[in-house]
Scaffold this motif. Structure first.
Motif, PDB file in Angstrom:
ATOM      1  N   SER A  13       0.789  -1.322   0.093  1.00 24.72           N
ATOM      2  CA  SER A  13       0.058  -0.022   0.101  1.00 24.72           C
ATOM      3  C   SER A  13       0.793   1.220  -0.083  1.00 24.72           C
ATOM      4  O   SER A  13       2.075   1.181   0.306  1.00 24.72           O
ATOM      5  N   GLY A  14       0.241   2.199  -0.170  1.00 27.14           N
ATOM      6  CA  GLY A  14       1.104   3.530  -0.099  1.00 27.14           C
ATOM      7  C   GLY A  14       1.490   3.777   1.390  1.00 27.14           C
ATOM      8  O   GLY A  14       2.560   4.420   1.362  1.00 27.14           O
ATOM      9  N   ARG A  15       0.730   3.417   2.265  1.00 22.95           N
ATOM     10  CA  ARG A  15       1.164   3.490   3.656  1.00 22.95           C
ATOM     11  C   ARG A  15       2.295   2.936   3.829  1.00 22.95           C
ATOM     12  O   ARG A  15       3.514   3.269   4.530  1.00 22.95           O
ATOM     13  N   ASP A  16       2.589   1.495   3.451  1.00 22.66           N
ATOM     14  CA  ASP A  16       3.700   0.730   3.435  1.00 22.66           C
ATOM     15  C   ASP A  16       4.874   1.562   2.524  1.00 22.66           C
ATOM     16  O   ASP A  16       6.123   1.323   3.332  1.00 22.66           O
ATOM     17  N   ALA A  17       4.739   2.065   1.642  1.00 23.24           N
ATOM     18  CA  ALA A  17       5.825   2.755   1.161  1.00 23.24           C
ATOM     19  C   ALA A  17       6.527   4.011   2.141  1.00 23.24           C
ATOM     20  O   ALA A  17       7.758   4.294   2.095  1.00 23.24           O
ATOM     21  N   VAL A  18       5.462   4.747   2.571  1.00 27.93           N
ATOM     22  CA  VAL A  18       5.989   5.765   3.460  1.00 27.93           C
ATOM     23  C   VAL A  18       6.579   5.024   4.710  1.00 27.93           C
ATOM     24  O   VAL A  18       7.696   5.483   5.249  1.00 27.93           O
ATOM     25  N   ARG A  19       6.010   4.114   5.280  1.00 27.83           N
ATOM     26  CA  ARG A  19       6.746   3.353   6.299  1.00 27.83           C
ATOM     27  C   ARG A  19       8.174   2.980   6.167  1.00 27.83           C
ATOM     28  O   ARG A  19       9.057   2.969   6.901  1.00 27.83           O
ATOM     29  N   ILE A  20       8.197   2.330   5.047  1.00 19.51           N
ATOM     30  CA  ILE A  20       9.665   1.462   4.687  1.00 19.51           C
ATOM     31  C   ILE A  20      10.528   2.559   4.725  1.00 19.51           C
ATOM     32  O   ILE A  20      11.686   2.462   5.023  1.00 19.51           O
ATOM     33  N   LEU A  21      10.273   3.787   4.034  1.00 22.80           N
ATOM     34  CA  LEU A  21      11.259   4.708   3.695  1.00 22.80           C
ATOM     35  C   LEU A  21      11.483   5.454   5.271  1.00 22.80           C
ATOM     36  O   LEU A  21      12.853   5.748   5.354  1.00 22.80           O
ATOM     37  N   LYS A  22      10.751   5.497   5.946  1.00 22.41           N
ATOM     38  CA  LYS A  22      10.825   6.023   7.384  1.00 22.41           C
ATOM     39  C   LYS A  22      11.520   5.200   8.235  1.00 22.41           C
ATOM     40  O   LYS A  22      12.577   5.593   8.721  1.00 22.41           O
ATOM     41  N   VAL A  23      11.530   4.041   8.030  1.00 31.94           N
ATOM     42  CA  VAL A  23      12.173   2.961   9.114  1.00 31.94           C
ATOM     43  C   VAL A  23      13.518   2.742   8.585  1.00 31.94           C
ATOM     44  O   VAL A  23      14.300   2.706   9.575  1.00 31.94           O
ATOM     45  N   THR A  24      13.758   2.737   7.214  1.00 31.75           N
ATOM     46  CA  THR A  24      15.178   2.512   6.741  1.00 31.75           C
ATOM     47  C   THR A  24      15.757   3.606   6.681  1.00 31.75           C
ATOM     48  O   THR A  24      17.279   3.715   6.276  1.00 31.75           O
ATOM     49  N   ALA A  47       0.981   9.217  -4.090  1.00 31.66           N
ATOM     50  CA  ALA A  47       0.067   9.842  -3.257  1.00 31.66           C
ATOM     51  C   ALA A  47       0.301  10.202  -1.871  1.00 31.66           C
ATOM     52  O   ALA A  47       0.484  11.016  -1.107  1.00 31.66           O
ATOM     53  N   ALA A  48       0.488   8.618  -1.253  1.00 25.98           N
ATOM     54  CA  ALA A  48       0.993   8.790   0.269  1.00 25.98           C
ATOM     55  C   ALA A  48       2.391   9.497   0.534  1.00 25.98           C
ATOM     56  O   ALA A  48       2.517  10.338   1.707  1.00 25.98           O
ATOM     57  N   LEU A  49       3.323   9.361  -0.489  1.00 22.71           N
ATOM     58  CA  LEU A  49       4.619  10.027  -0.186  1.00 22.71           C
ATOM     59  C   LEU A  49       4.446  11.423  -0.415  1.00 22.71           C
ATOM     60  O   LEU A  49       5.388  12.222   0.139  1.00 22.71           O
ATOM     61  N   GLU A  50       3.473  11.877  -1.031  1.00 21.19           N
ATOM     62  CA  GLU A  50       3.420  13.533  -1.430  1.00 21.19           C
ATOM     63  C   GLU A  50       2.196  13.899  -0.209  1.00 21.19           C
ATOM     64  O   GLU A  50       1.874  15.005  -0.265  1.00 21.19           O
ATOM     65  N   GLY A  51       1.951  13.188   0.711  1.00 29.35           N
ATOM     66  CA  GLY A  51       0.906  13.498   1.838  1.00 29.35           C
ATOM     67  C   GLY A  51      -0.331  13.795   1.389  1.00 29.35           C
ATOM     68  O   GLY A  51      -0.938  14.312   2.153  1.00 29.35           O
ATOM     69  N   ARG A  52      -0.684  13.156   0.175  1.00 30.91           N
ATOM     70  CA  ARG A  52      -2.172  13.060  -0.126  1.00 30.91           C
ATOM     71  C   ARG A  52      -2.939  11.936   0.168  1.00 30.91           C
ATOM     72  O   ARG A  52      -2.304  10.881   0.381  1.00 30.91           O
ATOM     73  N   GLU A  53      -4.040  11.983   0.139  1.00 28.67           N
ATOM     74  CA  GLU A  53      -4.993  10.912   0.120  1.00 28.67           C
ATOM     75  C   GLU A  53      -4.825   9.883  -0.834  1.00 28.67           C
ATOM     76  O   GLU A  53      -4.713  10.342  -1.930  1.00 28.67           O
TER      77      GLU A  53
END
Length: 129
Positions: A13-24, A47-53
């Motif tokens: 998911s988009g949330r997973d993409a944001v999470r993995i970048l933040k964690v790693t 969208a998630a990486l840009e902070g959009r829905e």
């Protein structure tokens, strides 16, 4: 390190993409298995990486239309036999998370013609939502 680092793994998911970048702390994210049956994940991740829905996946009927198009293109490129063998695996991915899809997943496992693919897609569009 002074080279770009790409994070990969369990991005569905988009949330997973944001999470993995933040964690790693990586520079980029790679999406692998998460796109199987869900090519819309790239728009969701952007969208998630840009902070959009995150945009929702299209309705099941549209997903079936895209799956059929994928198999038509595969048949043109590789022949109907190979396209049908690939459809046995790929078509079921488009049904991931769809309630009551077991009947159709069973039918998908024995696809042997483009006519069967189209018939199954029509049945899914008629019976499932």
């Amino acid at each position: 390190v002074s080279i770009p680092v790409i994070a990969n793994g369990d991005v569905f998911s988009g949330r997973d993409a944001v999470r993995i970048l933040k964690v790693t702390g990586a520079d980029m994210v790679m999406i692998g298995r998460g796109c199987f049956g869900n090519p819309w994940i790239f728009q969701q991740a952007q969208a998630a990486l840009e902070g959009r829905e995150e945009p929702l996946r299209p309705p099941l009927a549209q997903r079936c239309d895209l799956a059929v198009r994928q198999f038509e293109l595969a048949a043109q490129n590789k022949g109907e036999h190979i396209a049908c063998l690939e459809a046995r695996k790929h078509f079921a991915w488009y049904l991931r998370g769809v309630a009551h899809s077991g009947y159709y997943k069973e039918k998908i496992s024995s696809i042997s013609s483009m006519d069967e693919i189209e018939s199954i897609a029509r049945g899914i569009q008629r019976d499932l939502r």
